[in-house]
Scaffold this motif. Structure first.
Motif, PDB file in Angstrom:
ATOM      1  N   LYS A  18      38.229  44.028  54.019  1.00 12.82           N
ATOM      2  CA  LYS A  18      38.964  44.902  53.099  1.00 12.82           C
ATOM      3  C   LYS A  18      40.210  45.495  53.759  1.00 12.82           C
ATOM      4  O   LYS A  18      41.266  45.604  53.133  1.00 12.82           O
ATOM      5  CB  LYS A  18      38.058  46.017  52.585  1.00 12.82           C
ATOM      6  N   LYS A  52      47.542  48.588  43.994  1.00 16.69           N
ATOM      7  CA  LYS A  52      46.225  49.209  43.845  1.00 16.69           C
ATOM      8  C   LYS A  52      45.426  48.536  42.724  1.00 16.69           C
ATOM      9  O   LYS A  52      44.216  48.335  42.846  1.00 16.69           O
ATOM     10  CB  LYS A  52      46.394  50.702  43.555  1.00 16.69           C
ATOM     11  N   GLU A  53      46.101  48.173  41.644  1.00 19.70           N
ATOM     12  CA  GLU A  53      45.419  47.489  40.539  1.00 19.70           C
ATOM     13  C   GLU A  53      44.921  46.110  40.976  1.00 19.70           C
ATOM     14  O   GLU A  53      43.833  45.689  40.591  1.00 19.70           O
ATOM     15  CB  GLU A  53      46.354  47.335  39.342  1.00 19.70           C
ATOM     16  N   ASN A  89      41.798  46.294  42.983  1.00 23.12           N
ATOM     17  CA  ASN A  89      40.598  46.591  42.198  1.00 23.12           C
ATOM     18  C   ASN A  89      39.798  45.324  41.892  1.00 23.12           C
ATOM     19  O   ASN A  89      38.645  45.416  41.485  1.00 23.12           O
ATOM     20  CB  ASN A  89      40.958  47.297  40.888  1.00 23.12           C
ATOM     21  N   PHE A  90      40.401  44.154  42.089  1.00 20.57           N
ATOM     22  CA  PHE A  90      39.720  42.892  41.830  1.00 20.57           C
ATOM     23  C   PHE A  90      39.033  42.328  43.075  1.00 20.57           C
ATOM     24  O   PHE A  90      38.536  41.204  43.051  1.00 20.57           O
ATOM     25  CB  PHE A  90      40.706  41.858  41.251  1.00 20.57           C
ATOM     26  N   GLN A 135      44.135  45.550  52.433  1.00 26.03           N
ATOM     27  CA  GLN A 135      44.839  46.808  52.215  1.00 26.03           C
ATOM     28  C   GLN A 135      46.119  46.910  53.037  1.00 26.03           C
ATOM     29  O   GLN A 135      47.072  47.565  52.620  1.00 26.03           O
ATOM     30  CB  GLN A 135      43.915  47.986  52.525  1.00 26.03           C
ATOM     31  N   ARG A 188      36.086  41.644  45.539  1.00 26.45           N
ATOM     32  CA  ARG A 188      34.634  41.547  45.387  1.00 26.45           C
ATOM     33  C   ARG A 188      34.034  41.132  46.728  1.00 26.45           C
ATOM     34  O   ARG A 188      34.556  40.239  47.398  1.00 26.45           O
ATOM     35  CB  ARG A 188      34.255  40.496  44.332  1.00 26.45           C
TER      36      ARG A 188
END
Length: 104
Positions: A31, A66-67, A70-71, A35, A73
């Motif tokens: 992650k 940021k949107e 959000n995807f 980011q 996983r």
């Protein structure tokens, strides 16, 4: 009895398991790596690694970073670093992202 599981070895130059390297080649990253990417790098990476129609790239540039994140996983975990800690790897749910892009 073997305790090595599904491991394929360790790459000492890169400081991570061979499975972690393979996961990165498939487009799965920790992650923190997702980011840290600039938005343009993130979009380029997603469109190169995932089967999203290139016609949507201009629409993707209109979406906030940021949107897009959000995807993310959870996909799998791999050993990394000199202490072999377990690191979670994530992928982009490109199908959901593509559905969002279709609506723009």
């Amino acid at each position: 009895m073997s305790y090595y599981g599904k491991g394929n070895g360790w790459n000492f130059q890169k400081g991570k398991s061979v499975n972690a390297i393979n996961a990165e080649e498939e487009g799965y990253l920790p992650k923190s790596r997702w980011q840290k990417m600039r938005k343009d790098e993130l979009i380029d990476f997603i469109f190169e690694k995932y089967p999203i129609d290139w016609d949507y790239i201009e629409k993707a540039e209109k979406v906030k970073k940021k949107e897009i994140l959000n995807f993310l996983r959870y996909k799998e975990s791999h050993h990394t670093g000199k202490f072999y800690q377990l690191t979670d790897y994530f992928k982009i749910d490109y199908e959901e992202l593509e559905e969002l892009l279709k609506k723009i």
